[in-house]
Each structure stands twice: as structure tokens, then as C-alpha cells.
Design a protein around this motif. Sequence first.
Motif, PDB file in Angstrom:
ATOM      1  N   ASP A 106       5.047   1.923  -0.143  1.00 60.73           N
ATOM      2  CA  ASP A 106       4.854   0.931  -1.206  1.00 60.73           C
ATOM      3  C   ASP A 106       4.521   1.595  -2.535  1.00 60.73           C
ATOM      4  OD1 ASP A 106       4.587  -2.068  -1.712  1.00 60.73           O
ATOM      5  OD2 ASP A 106       2.672  -1.334  -2.489  1.00 60.73           O
ATOM      6  N   ARG A 107       3.703   2.652  -2.505  1.00 66.90           N
ATOM      7  CA  ARG A 107       3.329   3.334  -3.746  1.00 66.90           C
ATOM      8  C   ARG A 107       4.569   3.914  -4.433  1.00 66.90           C
ATOM      9  NH1 ARG A 107      -1.505   5.645  -5.784  1.00 66.90           N
ATOM     10  NH2 ARG A 107      -1.180   7.413  -7.198  1.00 66.90           N
ATOM     11  N   SER A 108       5.413   4.579  -3.632  1.00 60.43           N
ATOM     12  CA  SER A 108       6.614   5.173  -4.219  1.00 60.43           C
ATOM     13  C   SER A 108       7.602   4.102  -4.684  1.00 60.43           C
ATOM     14  CB  SER A 108       7.296   6.095  -3.208  1.00 60.43           C
ATOM     15  OG  SER A 108       8.511   6.592  -3.724  1.00 60.43           O
ATOM     16  N   PHE A 134       1.336  12.532   1.036  1.00 63.24           N
ATOM     17  CA  PHE A 134       0.308  11.520   1.302  1.00 63.24           C
ATOM     18  C   PHE A 134      -0.521  11.872   2.518  1.00 63.24           C
ATOM     19  CE2 PHE A 134       3.789  10.085   3.974  1.00 63.24           C
ATOM     20  CZ  PHE A 134       3.178   9.547   5.100  1.00 63.24           C
ATOM     21  N   PHE A 164      -3.061  10.716  -2.155  1.00 63.00           N
ATOM     22  CA  PHE A 164      -1.706  10.869  -2.699  1.00 63.00           C
ATOM     23  C   PHE A 164      -1.643  12.060  -3.649  1.00 63.00           C
ATOM     24  CE2 PHE A 164      -2.142   6.244  -1.893  1.00 63.00           C
ATOM     25  CZ  PHE A 164      -1.161   6.116  -0.921  1.00 63.00           C
ATOM     26  N   SER A 169       9.060  -4.698  -1.453  1.00 60.13           N
ATOM     27  CA  SER A 169       9.055  -3.700  -2.526  1.00 60.13           C
ATOM     28  C   SER A 169      10.333  -2.874  -2.514  1.00 60.13           C
ATOM     29  CB  SER A 169       7.842  -2.771  -2.368  1.00 60.13           C
ATOM     30  OG  SER A 169       6.630  -3.472  -2.541  1.00 60.13           O
ATOM     31  N   GLY A 177       1.286   2.342   2.914  1.00 57.03           N
ATOM     32  CA  GLY A 177       0.764   2.613   1.581  1.00 57.03           C
ATOM     33  C   GLY A 177       1.623   3.605   0.826  1.00 57.03           C
ATOM     34  N   SER A 199      -5.680  -2.682   1.951  1.00 54.36           N
ATOM     35  CA  SER A 199      -5.045  -3.206   0.733  1.00 54.36           C
ATOM     36  C   SER A 199      -4.189  -4.427   1.014  1.00 54.36           C
ATOM     37  CB  SER A 199      -4.186  -2.117   0.075  1.00 54.36           C
ATOM     38  OG  SER A 199      -4.971  -1.021  -0.316  1.00 54.36           O
ATOM     39  N   THR A 207       7.069   1.324  -5.864  1.00 51.95           N
ATOM     40  CA  THR A 207       6.611   0.624  -7.072  1.00 51.95           C
ATOM     41  C   THR A 207       6.315   1.581  -8.224  1.00 51.95           C
ATOM     42  OG1 THR A 207       4.343   0.598  -6.151  1.00 51.95           O
ATOM     43  CG2 THR A 207       5.713  -1.353  -5.790  1.00 51.95           C
ATOM     44  N   TRP A 208       6.791   2.843  -8.135  1.00 53.95           N
ATOM     45  CA  TRP A 208       6.697   3.733  -9.284  1.00 53.95           C
ATOM     46  C   TRP A 208       7.304   3.017 -10.497  1.00 53.95           C
ATOM     47  CZ3 TRP A 208       8.861   8.781  -6.640  1.00 53.95           C
ATOM     48  CH2 TRP A 208       7.806   9.440  -5.982  1.00 53.95           C
TER      49      TRP A 208
END
Length: 463
Positions: free
Chosen positions: A138-140, A84, A94, A193, A135, A183, A142-143
Motif C-alpha cells: 500500500d505504501r508503494s 520494508f 521502511f 490502491s 503495509g 492501520s 500510494t507514492w
Amino acid sequence: LAKDKEVASDIFSEIYTSFKKGSLTSIDLELAFIIDITGSMAPYADATVTTIEHMLSGTGSILSKLKINFPEIEFHLRVGVMGFRDIDDGPDQFLEKSTNEGSHFVDSDAFSLSFVESILGSPSGGGDVAEDLLGAIDRSATWSGPDDWTSLIKFMLLFTDAPAHGFSVNAPNIDNYSVRHPSGLTTDRVSDSLIKSDIDLFICSFNPAATSRTEEELAMKYLGHKDNHEQREITAIPMIPKTQSQSEGALGGHEKHIIFVLDQSGSMSDDWSGVVAAYNGYITRLRQNQRYSDLVSVVQFDSAAMVTVEKKSISNVPSALGYGGRGTSFLPAAARACALAMSTPSTHTPSIVFMSDGEAGDANEAATRFSQLNNSFQGHIANANELDLNVIAFGSGASHEQLKKIASSSRNGKFQMSADTAELSNIFVQIADKGQVVNLLEAEIGKRISDAVSDRLALEYVR
């Protein structure tokens, strides 16, 4: 149980005995490596790759340690990787890979390591000092691929050297999003998360002093989450001692005032464009390393000397340098460089890069001037020990003896030789990286993380 170690030990023994009887013969594990690949991570890229390699393969790997501790259990490890950058890096923020079915975890260590090496091949981007840690986490977390976060035990390891947005000092180029994440992400939301997906987080920091506030805030929110009934905690793993890292408040204390002293005499006419290209390569590397608060000055000299760039920030440094073309005198250049060094702001430390392809009748006087600067250095410059003085002999006509004497004016003086402009460019880039490189015991780092993860895994099994 924490209050009664005997009871805890008995319960652990009873549970492990049940494992041996066959009630639990295999366990699936998921491990996500979330890696900061912005420019400031360039000095730590090799250490990160080696650390992850040690965790996944060899006798010191996580699986090897678990097999020793739990010989009757078969462990299956699947790995996910994401690189990232920062918010303003847009579509390049990303970097991640997924299977044809959309899952991010694979059971091929070789594939995972290859991807880690590729994303750390040339760290870049970032802009400010703070990074989008929230970010990335949270992105990982919520995979949502069909095989994402489906194992019994789930871990995320975050590698970074920077604080999250909102947890750094409010200063220029430190944090472009200090008030609100675009965001709307907060530590509460990110902790939510993680807890919802039942993920344990390890924060592996190459700058513990700078990341401590981020770690503390996330740890507090995670531990205090209403659904964290087992009181699980986030683990912070310092990759280097905190005393060797830069705190948020001290980020400016490590800023440099780089003073180029460049020979533009007549003998440099054919090579001047290459010298300017090498200088620009140095500036580019500083930008890649996110040294945006550093200052740059340039002294150009032939038989006289003039300051052509004075204390410009990295973002405002000119790329073009004019050319003179007369004889060679070192003393006027030394005098100009010393004056610039003494005018260095208290927040910065001067570093001189002196380059010449010739010799001069006043070389001894120039060396004396640098020596005088070095002697008065501690009394005038904050955070100073000895003058950082890099002296480069360019081409075959340079007087090594004279230039070595100039370099010896400081115990931090260093003499180097460059045969051509390509080699000069490499030397400039090495000097630009010098202040960033940390001597890391990579094997020990990998061992430390593997031990921590294995210990946490052992606790997971007895819950």
C-alpha cells in the motif's frame, strides 16, 4: 478473445502492424522492487540482489527481451526501490529513497542496484514470522511524488519469504497482528490502491508454502475488484519449489533443539570468554533469522558434565555461562547430550554442537554413545533421518583423531577446526545459518521473473 485464439492472433497482428507504422514508437515503464529486509530474509539476500541485477542488465534483462519482441518500439524504464521490515520495527520499518523533487522512480540502474545492495547488506528485525506485506504494498502503491506512477505500464515486484499479517497460523511468535492490521489495512484496500494506480503486482516468494494464502487472497480481491474491467491478475512467482519451502502449519516442523556441548576444562581458562562470545553470536544469528521457536540447551563439561541450560527458547536463553576448570572427559558430556536429544519435543529436531580443545581417555566410548543415539534416532525423533552433529576441534591441543571419530557417529556429522575464538565464532554463525541456506539457481530465478514480466508487458500493449 481467450475463447477464440485465431481472432486474438489477428487482432494482435493488426495492433503490432500499427506499432510498426509509427502510431506508438515509445513506451515508458515503471518497475518498483519492494523487498522484505527482515532477519529471515538473510539467507536469500544475495539471491535477491542477483535476481534484480539480471532483470535490469545484460542480455536476459527485461528491456533486452522487449527489444527483441518489439524492435520498432523504444522502451524507457524507471525503477523504484523500497525495503520494508515489520510493524513493530517503528521508524526502521521502511527504507526508501526519492529525488529532490520527491519522486521514487529513477532511470539509473546503477543507483537502484546500489540501494538494493545496501538495504540487503544486513537484514534484521521482524519479531514474529508474519510480515507487513499489506503495509509495504500500500505504501508503494500510494507514492505521490510528481513523477511517481506516471508511466503507461506499471509493475510492482514484492520479494518476501513470509505471509502477510492475518494469513498465518495463530501460534506464538507467528503473527502478532492476526486479527487486525493496526492501520486498518485489508486485502480489499490494498487491491483498491493497486487498481486505482493501474499497477500489476508480482509476488516473488522464497517460501511459497507459507505465502500461498496471502497470494490467493490478494489475487481474488484484485481480480474481483469492481474497477478491474480488463480482468487483470496478480502473478505469484515461486523462487524455490513449494516442496522445499515451509508451510505455515509446518513452521514448527522445522524448529530445532540446538544442544551445545562445550569444553570448560582447565586448558580453556584463557579462551572461555571467547567461547561464550561465540555462543552468544550463534544466538544472535538465530534471532536475526527469526528462529524464535527454536530451543537451546547447553552441556558444559570438564572431568564431569552438567546441563546449564535446558530447552530454553531463543528469547529466554541466558547470555552468561559459568566456568569449571578441571580435567577432560568426553563420555559424561556425550551421555548428557544424548539424554537431552532424546527429550526433544516432537515439534523439534535436535542438532548437537560439540566443541573441545583437548583429548580424553573415554573418546571411543563417547563416540559409541553418539552412534547409539543416531541408530535409535528415527524411532524416537519426529522428522529425523540422521543426527545433525557438528564437532569442532578448538586450538592446537585438540585431538583431531578422537573428535573426527565422534563426528563420524552420524552420516550428518561434520568435523571442523578452529584456531582461535574469532574463527570459532564464525563457525558457530555458519552452523546457525546452515538450516536456512537454500541452493538457488540465481540466474534461472532472474530469467524466470524476466520472462514472466516480459510476457505480461506484451499483453499490456495489446489492451
